[in-house]
Write a protein that holds these residues in place. Structure first.
Motif, PDB file in Angstrom:
ATOM      1  N   ALA A 257      43.791  58.338  67.796  1.00 29.04           N
ATOM      2  CA  ALA A 257      43.106  59.646  67.757  1.00 29.04           C
ATOM      3  C   ALA A 257      42.380  59.803  66.432  1.00 29.04           C
ATOM      4  CB  ALA A 257      44.123  60.767  67.953  1.00 29.04           C
ATOM      5  N   SER A 258      41.655  58.752  66.050  1.00 28.12           N
ATOM      6  CA  SER A 258      41.048  58.757  64.717  1.00 28.12           C
ATOM      7  C   SER A 258      39.970  59.829  64.576  1.00 28.12           C
ATOM      8  CB  SER A 258      40.470  57.383  64.389  1.00 28.12           C
ATOM      9  OG  SER A 258      39.501  57.064  65.365  1.00 28.12           O
ATOM     10  N   ASP A 259      39.482  60.354  65.679  1.00 28.37           N
ATOM     11  CA  ASP A 259      38.493  61.436  65.584  1.00 28.37           C
ATOM     12  C   ASP A 259      39.129  62.739  65.097  1.00 28.37           C
ATOM     13  OD1 ASP A 259      40.003  61.590  67.926  1.00 28.37           O
ATOM     14  OD2 ASP A 259      38.420  62.624  69.046  1.00 28.37           O
ATOM     15  N   ARG A 260      40.439  62.878  65.280  1.00 28.53           N
ATOM     16  CA  ARG A 260      41.106  64.123  64.906  1.00 28.53           C
ATOM     17  C   ARG A 260      42.066  63.984  63.729  1.00 28.53           C
ATOM     18  NH1 ARG A 260      43.419  66.880  70.498  1.00 28.53           N
ATOM     19  NH2 ARG A 260      41.502  66.797  71.738  1.00 28.53           N
ATOM     20  N   VAL A 261      42.462  62.773  63.422  1.00 30.74           N
ATOM     21  CA  VAL A 261      43.602  62.589  62.511  1.00 30.74           C
ATOM     22  C   VAL A 261      43.231  61.743  61.294  1.00 30.74           C
ATOM     23  CG1 VAL A 261      46.004  61.779  62.337  1.00 30.74           C
ATOM     24  CG2 VAL A 261      45.149  62.672  64.524  1.00 30.74           C
ATOM     25  N   ARG A 262      43.656  62.197  60.129  1.00 36.56           N
ATOM     26  CA  ARG A 262      43.547  61.403  58.899  1.00 36.56           C
ATOM     27  C   ARG A 262      44.915  61.398  58.206  1.00 36.56           C
ATOM     28  NH1 ARG A 262      39.602  60.097  60.677  1.00 36.56           N
ATOM     29  NH2 ARG A 262      37.431  60.202  59.977  1.00 36.56           N
ATOM     30  N   ILE A 263      45.292  60.244  57.681  1.00 34.82           N
ATOM     31  CA  ILE A 263      46.582  60.172  56.982  1.00 34.82           C
ATOM     32  C   ILE A 263      46.318  59.951  55.493  1.00 34.82           C
ATOM     33  CG2 ILE A 263      48.756  58.911  56.728  1.00 34.82           C
ATOM     34  CD1 ILE A 263      48.629  58.192  59.649  1.00 34.82           C
ATOM     35  N   PHE A 264      46.977  60.741  54.671  1.00 36.03           N
ATOM     36  CA  PHE A 264      46.858  60.567  53.216  1.00 36.03           C
ATOM     37  C   PHE A 264      48.233  60.224  52.640  1.00 36.03           C
ATOM     38  CE2 PHE A 264      43.629  63.637  54.542  1.00 36.03           C
ATOM     39  CZ  PHE A 264      42.485  63.067  54.008  1.00 36.03           C
ATOM     40  N   ASP A 265      48.264  59.195  51.833  1.00 39.72           N
ATOM     41  CA  ASP A 265      49.499  58.881  51.104  1.00 39.72           C
ATOM     42  C   ASP A 265      49.565  59.818  49.907  1.00 39.72           C
ATOM     43  OD1 ASP A 265      49.942  56.880  52.892  1.00 39.72           O
ATOM     44  OD2 ASP A 265      49.343  55.247  51.545  1.00 39.72           O
ATOM     45  N   ILE A 266      50.692  60.496  49.735  1.00 43.86           N
ATOM     46  CA  ILE A 266      50.740  61.462  48.625  1.00 43.86           C
ATOM     47  C   ILE A 266      51.736  61.085  47.534  1.00 43.86           C
ATOM     48  CG2 ILE A 266      49.825  63.389  49.966  1.00 43.86           C
ATOM     49  CD1 ILE A 266      52.704  64.475  50.152  1.00 43.86           C
ATOM     50  N   GLY A 267      52.359  59.926  47.658  1.00 49.01           N
ATOM     51  CA  GLY A 267      53.223  59.496  46.557  1.00 49.01           C
ATOM     52  C   GLY A 267      54.565  58.995  47.043  1.00 49.01           C
ATOM     53  N   LEU A 268      55.195  58.198  46.199  1.00 51.32           N
ATOM     54  CA  LEU A 268      56.454  57.550  46.553  1.00 51.32           C
ATOM     55  C   LEU A 268      57.657  58.438  46.264  1.00 51.32           C
ATOM     56  CD1 LEU A 268      55.898  53.938  45.140  1.00 51.32           C
ATOM     57  CD2 LEU A 268      55.989  54.614  47.562  1.00 51.32           C
ATOM     58  N   THR A 269      58.708  58.194  47.024  1.00 53.13           N
ATOM     59  CA  THR A 269      60.007  58.809  46.720  1.00 53.13           C
ATOM     60  C   THR A 269      60.749  57.883  45.756  1.00 53.13           C
ATOM     61  OG1 THR A 269      61.228  57.609  48.418  1.00 53.13           O
ATOM     62  CG2 THR A 269      60.083  59.625  49.106  1.00 53.13           C
TER      63      THR A 269
ATOM     64  N   MET B  73      56.865  56.011  51.185  1.00 55.41           N
ATOM     65  CA  MET B  73      55.595  56.691  50.924  1.00 55.41           C
ATOM     66  C   MET B  73      55.585  58.033  51.656  1.00 55.41           C
ATOM     67  SD  MET B  73      52.751  56.918  49.439  1.00 55.41           S
ATOM     68  CE  MET B  73      52.425  55.277  48.719  1.00 55.41           C
ATOM     69  N   MET B  74      55.363  59.084  50.906  1.00 50.50           N
ATOM     70  CA  MET B  74      55.239  60.397  51.544  1.00 50.50           C
ATOM     71  C   MET B  74      53.824  60.528  52.099  1.00 50.50           C
ATOM     72  SD  MET B  74      57.421  62.749  48.911  1.00 50.50           S
ATOM     73  CE  MET B  74      57.415  64.225  49.936  1.00 50.50           C
ATOM     74  N   ARG B  75      53.724  61.120  53.300  1.00 53.47           N
ATOM     75  CA  ARG B  75      52.424  61.171  53.956  1.00 53.47           C
ATOM     76  C   ARG B  75      52.049  62.601  54.314  1.00 53.47           C
ATOM     77  NH1 ARG B  75      52.643  56.240  57.405  1.00 53.47           N
ATOM     78  NH2 ARG B  75      50.460  56.019  56.898  1.00 53.47           N
ATOM     79  N   LEU B  76      50.768  62.830  54.171  1.00 54.68           N
ATOM     80  CA  LEU B  76      50.191  64.100  54.600  1.00 54.68           C
ATOM     81  C   LEU B  76      49.205  63.767  55.719  1.00 54.68           C
ATOM     82  CD1 LEU B  76      50.110  67.155  53.634  1.00 54.68           C
ATOM     83  CD2 LEU B  76      47.932  66.552  52.597  1.00 54.68           C
TER      84      LEU B  76
ATOM     85  N   VAL C 232      53.224  67.578  56.555  1.00 53.57           N
ATOM     86  CA  VAL C 232      54.023  66.724  55.663  1.00 53.57           C
ATOM     87  C   VAL C 232      55.088  66.099  56.549  1.00 53.57           C
ATOM     88  CG1 VAL C 232      55.431  66.611  53.576  1.00 53.57           C
ATOM     89  CG2 VAL C 232      53.639  68.347  53.763  1.00 53.57           C
ATOM     90  N   THR C 233      54.973  64.796  56.758  1.00 52.04           N
ATOM     91  CA  THR C 233      55.784  64.166  57.809  1.00 52.04           C
ATOM     92  C   THR C 233      57.256  64.043  57.436  1.00 52.04           C
ATOM     93  OG1 THR C 233      55.300  61.979  56.931  1.00 52.04           O
ATOM     94  CG2 THR C 233      53.826  62.822  58.638  1.00 52.04           C
ATOM     95  N   GLY C 234      57.583  64.303  56.220  1.00 52.61           N
ATOM     96  CA  GLY C 234      58.980  64.285  55.792  1.00 52.61           C
ATOM     97  C   GLY C 234      58.985  64.666  54.333  1.00 52.61           C
ATOM     98  N   GLU C 235      59.626  65.791  54.023  1.00 50.26           N
ATOM     99  CA  GLU C 235      59.622  66.236  52.631  1.00 50.26           C
ATOM    100  C   GLU C 235      60.719  65.544  51.821  1.00 50.26           C
ATOM    101  OE1 GLU C 235      59.824  70.390  54.440  1.00 50.26           O
ATOM    102  OE2 GLU C 235      58.884  70.785  52.510  1.00 50.26           O
ATOM    103  N   ASN C 236      61.713  65.047  52.547  1.00 46.95           N
ATOM    104  CA  ASN C 236      62.850  64.401  51.866  1.00 46.95           C
ATOM    105  C   ASN C 236      63.207  63.120  52.611  1.00 46.95           C
ATOM    106  OD1 ASN C 236      65.266  63.669  50.708  1.00 46.95           O
ATOM    107  ND2 ASN C 236      66.378  65.526  51.302  1.00 46.95           N
ATOM    108  N   PRO C 237      62.313  62.136  52.540  1.00 47.76           N
ATOM    109  CA  PRO C 237      62.530  60.915  53.321  1.00 47.76           C
ATOM    110  C   PRO C 237      63.841  60.196  52.988  1.00 47.76           C
ATOM    111  CG  PRO C 237      60.275  61.012  52.501  1.00 47.76           C
ATOM    112  CD  PRO C 237      61.030  62.117  51.825  1.00 47.76           C
ATOM    113  N   ASP C 238      64.219  60.169  51.724  1.00 44.59           N
ATOM    114  CA  ASP C 238      65.417  59.409  51.347  1.00 44.59           C
ATOM    115  C   ASP C 238      66.682  60.066  51.902  1.00 44.59           C
ATOM    116  OD1 ASP C 238      63.587  57.882  49.971  1.00 44.59           O
ATOM    117  OD2 ASP C 238      64.134  58.641  47.985  1.00 44.59           O
ATOM    118  N   GLY C 239      66.747  61.368  51.810  1.00 47.84           N
ATOM    119  CA  GLY C 239      67.920  62.069  52.330  1.00 47.84           C
ATOM    120  C   GLY C 239      67.997  61.968  53.845  1.00 47.84           C
TER     121      GLY C 239
END
Ligand SMILES: [Zn+2]
Length: 941
Positions: free
Chosen positions: A73-85, A90-93, A181-188
């Motif tokens: 669905a690349s016409d509607r969706v963009r993924i941004f990496d926002i930084g490592l835990t 990788m945290m994603r927006l 934000v696909t996961g605010e606390n990925p490690d936990g």
């Protein structure tokens, strides 16, 4: 009568069948009723290979789902990496919008950002932007990693937005840019999901092990065992920084934080107290709009929920409050299943809540919120602009016009504070010349009259007449008042509690979290606020300037010694690091003369003759890392005084070999805050269990730290043999440092690690002196309260946030007036502590008074046999309370004359007691030097 029996019988049948079959009360929710769907976009289940709510999805699996949906669905969706835990996830927006919007994301971002500065954007320009720009919706999931329903719901929301061609979904895409934000606390979340999947059999019995998360898992918290939903104030964790940076880049108008802990679904409106800095009626109006929309959606699904109740909007460190203080409508949504309730959980009436149904509720609430944002897009954008433009026009009416922070006491810590403000887009100036205010107020004095004060060059100046004024006020003002109705209600409860007999249960209070947090007080940096904004010479602080202030220096390559005055907290860390690396460092216990200068007692000396050649580069490296200024000295001759670098009063320090107790029953956040502090300072430690400490492990260490935990549990876990081991070990030269509940344990008469006793406890010989109104003999006061709810036992906590702040109510229900002799637990207030500058624990501390946070009823009598480096010294002109809620007639009278910090010499060693966590949430830093001093001077002073 008969009818009742039939009903009862039916109820039993329902309970019985609920246990053996699936939930009786909720139909299986259809996640795919909002199509048609574009067939090329894969459903999450086609990648995961299990149905929604049948299993917990790990982070890597989730990434695969999101990536594949985005690709299709690349016409509607963009993924941004926002930084490592911290654990390298990788945290994603994920940005989802209409194809037209996706092509102009940067333009949309820039237009919305113009709404954040009314100095540059006129009302007319703002109207134009609001008319033709999509709103930005921030949808964040699973900040508490074990609140797992939100994680699964998020994938369904992504799919719905990416795949559906349903008109309502298309409308959302046209009118909003959805940021997920696909996961605010990925490690936990990963700890929880992996553990749960490995033990779960889907048993709804509350005692099944799958509902009892072990201490070492407790996925609510992140890697460092921080509660990320308290961290937008001090911004200590990588996850918080990653999200904050993304948030400030996109400037959302609505923000939802998806949780899952209470027994019913919650969405706003919120309860009292509401932070008075939030603009009204705007804030309440929007909570009402979203709340009623959610209610309609839930009603039509026949789902239970509640509003208000326990969820307030006061403490500004939550991920609903931070957005709200930035002009968005920030909201917490709490679903009723998943997490510790696992795949299935028996409710109090025997019905069963399933993982799937709780995922469905988040899905519906998320979609409803987006629909409302789309429908109210223009009004929301207009109010978003209005939030800052009104804040600025209101600035003149408020007495708080400027905050001045002085870096002289600790330039590094002050720079850290300024850095946090800069992440929040708060403008800070640095004065290049002294300036005077006639209306200055010291942060350490509550309600003091204004006075004249001249501030030196180098002072940081934050003027409130700027777009971020509301946020600035919320996090920097000295004290934030609570709604009167709320305060009155709690005082009435307090009074009723005083009248309760000891066997009658006491009423709970309505405080959700700490009532004081002002950053200058939390950090313990000298600060003032002024009612005027005298013209200053100065310029805006830049990133470069902040990092320059955190840089250290070495004046040259020393021939004889390096001399390091103790002027920052990091200096203590610098010394601990060098000692742990095997270098020799000493401290002057008297005024030192070296390099043609006098240095105060507590100055460190590194003698070249005692160290290998690598000392030079190590000193240079650590000075740079920790912002420490080092002076090279080329002669040992003291021009003046009795003490030079080779003097008798320059004592060699020993390397701190540190153990920290890490075990079931210990407050994981207390342990985590120590772990994080050591890591950021580069100080090494070894976590050990109580069993290990009892069976010989201590021989490898000379410092033992016991974090906050339940005193009764410590008492039983150490046992009398363990307590004797602790005493013997301290006597033979070890240093024991205790925090909060561990200090209560140390002060038990039957433990006797100190001569201090807990105020109001049955061990407290002085308690009858406090009030003569009643005979205290009847009271049975055990200073070891009922055990902390173990994280895994926190079954159906009334509220998601009822974690560790307020758990240790004293176990007393005392008859009437005598109760005034027992400190009522504080929800969290800053109190003024007086510094005994002669104690080695206060080396490096220049201030005579420090703010400390009290968040319990643990008040400690001064040690009769040891030292009391920080005490609460009453002064009729100068109350002990600096900020926050305290109990009138109880807190101050009982606190007066007690100690916050105790140093109990024990044989050749010491026991050092902190009344509270020294690094609560990484937020409180006013006693960092005292904590480090206990390590670096251990066994020497
Ligand atoms: Zn939560």
């Amino acid at each position: 009568m008969q009818k009742r029996i039939v009903i009862l019988f039916l109820a039993v049948l329902i309970v019985a069948s609920a246990i053996s079959t699936v939930a009786q009360t909720e139909e299986k929710f259809n996640f795919y009723a909002r199509g048609p769907y574009r067939s090329e976009v894969p459903r999450p289940q086609s990648i995961l290979r299990y149905d929604v709510g049948d299993h917990h999805t790990t982070y890597a699996q989730m990434e695969k789902v999101i990536d594949e949906i985005a690709r299709a669905a690349s016409d509607r969706v963009r993924i941004f990496d926002i930084g490592l835990t911290p654990e390298y996830r990788m945290m994603r927006l994920v940005a989802i919008s209409s194809p037209e919007n996706i092509l102009r994301l940067e333009e949309i971002k820039s237009k919305v950002s113009q709404l954040t500065d009314p100095r540059k954007t006129s009302a007319a320009q703002a109207q134009a932007i609001a008319r033709d720009t999509p709103a930005i919706a921030w949808m964040a999931y699973t900040i508490h990693g074990n609140e797992s329903s939100s994680f699964e719901a998020m994938m369904q929301v992504v799919y719905q937005l990416a795949a559906s061609v349903e008109p309502a979904t298309i409308d959302i895409l046209k009118n909003t840019v959805v940021l997920i934000v696909t996961g605010e606390n990925p490690d936990g979340h990963e700890r929880f999901a992996t553990w749960y999947n490995s033990v779960a059999i889907g048993d709804a019995d509350r005692n099944a092990i799958e509902h009892r998360e072990p201490w070492s898992i407790f996925g609510r918290l992140n890697h460092y065992r921080f509660n990320l939903n308290r961290d937008t104030l001090a911004v200590t964790q990588a996850e918080t920084r990653n999200m904050m940076q993304a948030f400030m880049e996109w400037n959302p108008q609505v923000a939802v934080d998806h949780h899952g802990q209470p027994s019913q679904y919650f969405f706003p409106p919120v309860s009292l107290p509401i932070n008075p800095n939030l603009p009204q009626p705007m804030y309440n109006k929007w909570l009402e709009i979203y709340g009623r929309a959610n209610a309609a959606a839930f009603d039509s699904n026949k789902w239970d929920y509640y509003v208000r109740d326990v969820f307030d909007a006061f403490y500004p460190g939550y991920w609903d409050m931070y957005p709200s203080l930035n002009g968005a409508i920030g909201m917490t949504y709490e679903t009723d299943g998943g997490g510790f309730k696992g795949l299935r959980w028996t409710r109090d009436d025997g019905t069963i809540v399933t993982f799937r149904s709780s995922i469905a509720k988040h899905f519906v609430a998320s979609m409803t919120t987006l629909e409302q944002t789309a429908a109210n897009r223009e009004a929301r954008l207009r109010d978003y602009y209005e939030f800052r433009s009104r804040a600025m026009s209101d600035a003149a009416k408020s007495p708080l016009k400027r905050v001045v922070i002085l870096p002289q006491g600790d330039k590094y810590k002050a720079a850290e504070l300024i850095e946090i403000l800069s992440w929040m887009r708060i403008e800070v100036k640095v004065a290049t010349a002294p300036f005077t205010s006639k209306t200055a107020h010291d942060y350490l004095e509550k309600n003091s009259p204004p006075r004249t004060k001249t501030f030196p060059a180098g002072s940081y100046v934050i003027d409130l007449n700027q777009p971020q004024r509301i946020l600035i006020k919320a996090i920097l003002e000295q004290d934030t008042p609570q709604d009167k109705a709320f305060v009155d209600d709690n005082i009435a409860r307090f009074k009723r509690n005083q009248m309760r007999g000891k066997n009658q249960q006491r009423e709970e209070y309505g405080f959700y979290d700490i009532t004081a947090w002002s950053l200058p007080l939390a950090f313990g940096v000298e600060s003032y606020w002024t009612e005027d904004t005298t013209e200053i010479n100065g310029s805006l602080v830049t990133k470069e300037a902040i990092s320059a202030s955190k840089q250290g220096s070495v004046s040259g390559r020393a021939k004889i010694a390096y001399v390091i005055p103790y002027t920052t907290d990091t200096t203590g860390a610098f010394v601990a690091r060098l000692l742990q690396k095997g270098f020799r460092v000493a401290v002057s216990t008297r005024q030192l003369n070296a390099g043609g200068k006098n240095w105060p007692a507590g100055t460190f000396v590194i003698r070249i003759s005692r160290n290998p050649d690598s000392i030079h580069e190590t000193v240079a490296q650590y000075a740079k890392d920790l912002g420490v200024d080092v002076t090279a000295v080329d002669s040992g001759f003291a021009d003046d005084g009795d003490t030079g670098v080779g003097g008798e009063s320059v004592l060699s320090l020993r390397s701190p070999r540190i153990a920290v107790i890490a075990d079931e029953g210990i407050d994981p956040e207390s342990y985590g805050s120590i772990w994080w502090t050591f890591d950021r300072f580069g100080v090494k430690f070894t976590p050990i269990t109580i069993a290990a400490a009892r069976s010989g492990a201590l021989k490898n260490f000379n410092v033992l730290i016991i974090p906050d935990g339940n005193p009764g549990r410590y008492f039983s876990a150490f046992g009398s043999s363990g307590i004797n081991i602790l005493k013997d070990w301290a006597s033979s030269g070890g240093t024991i440092i205790t925090a909060r509940g561990a200090s209560v344990f140390a002060a038990l008469k039957d433990v006797g690690l100190t001569s201090s006793r807990l105020v109001g406890s049955e061990d407290d010989e002085q308690k009858s002196n406090v009030s003569s109104k009643s005979d205290s003999k009847e009271e049975k006061i055990i200073p070891a309260p009922s055990p902390l709810p173990k994280p895994a036992e926190s079954t159906e906590l009334k509220s998601d946030r009822s974690d560790i702040v307020f758990p240790l109510l004293p176990p007393i229900a005392s008859p009437s007036a005598s109760a005034y002799k027992i400190p009522e637990p504080l929800p969290g207030a800053f109190m003024r502590a007086t510094v005994d500058r002669t104690s080695y624990l206060n080396y490096g501390v220049e201030a005579n008074e420090l703010p400390v946070l009290l968040a319990s009823g643990y008040f400690f009598r001064i040690s009769k046999e040891g030292g009391n480096p920080l005490i609460f010294d009453p002064d009729p002109k100068h109350p002990l309370t600096v900020s926050g809620f305290v109990w009138e007639g109880n807190t101050e009278p009982l606190l007066a004359g007690t100690a916050y910090l105790i140093d109990e010499p024990t044989g050749n060693g010491h026991v050092v007691l902190f009344a509270e966590d020294p690094f609560f949430r990484g937020l409180t830093r006013s006693t960092t030097r005292q904590f480090l001093n206990a390590l670096i001077f251990n066994g020497v002073l």
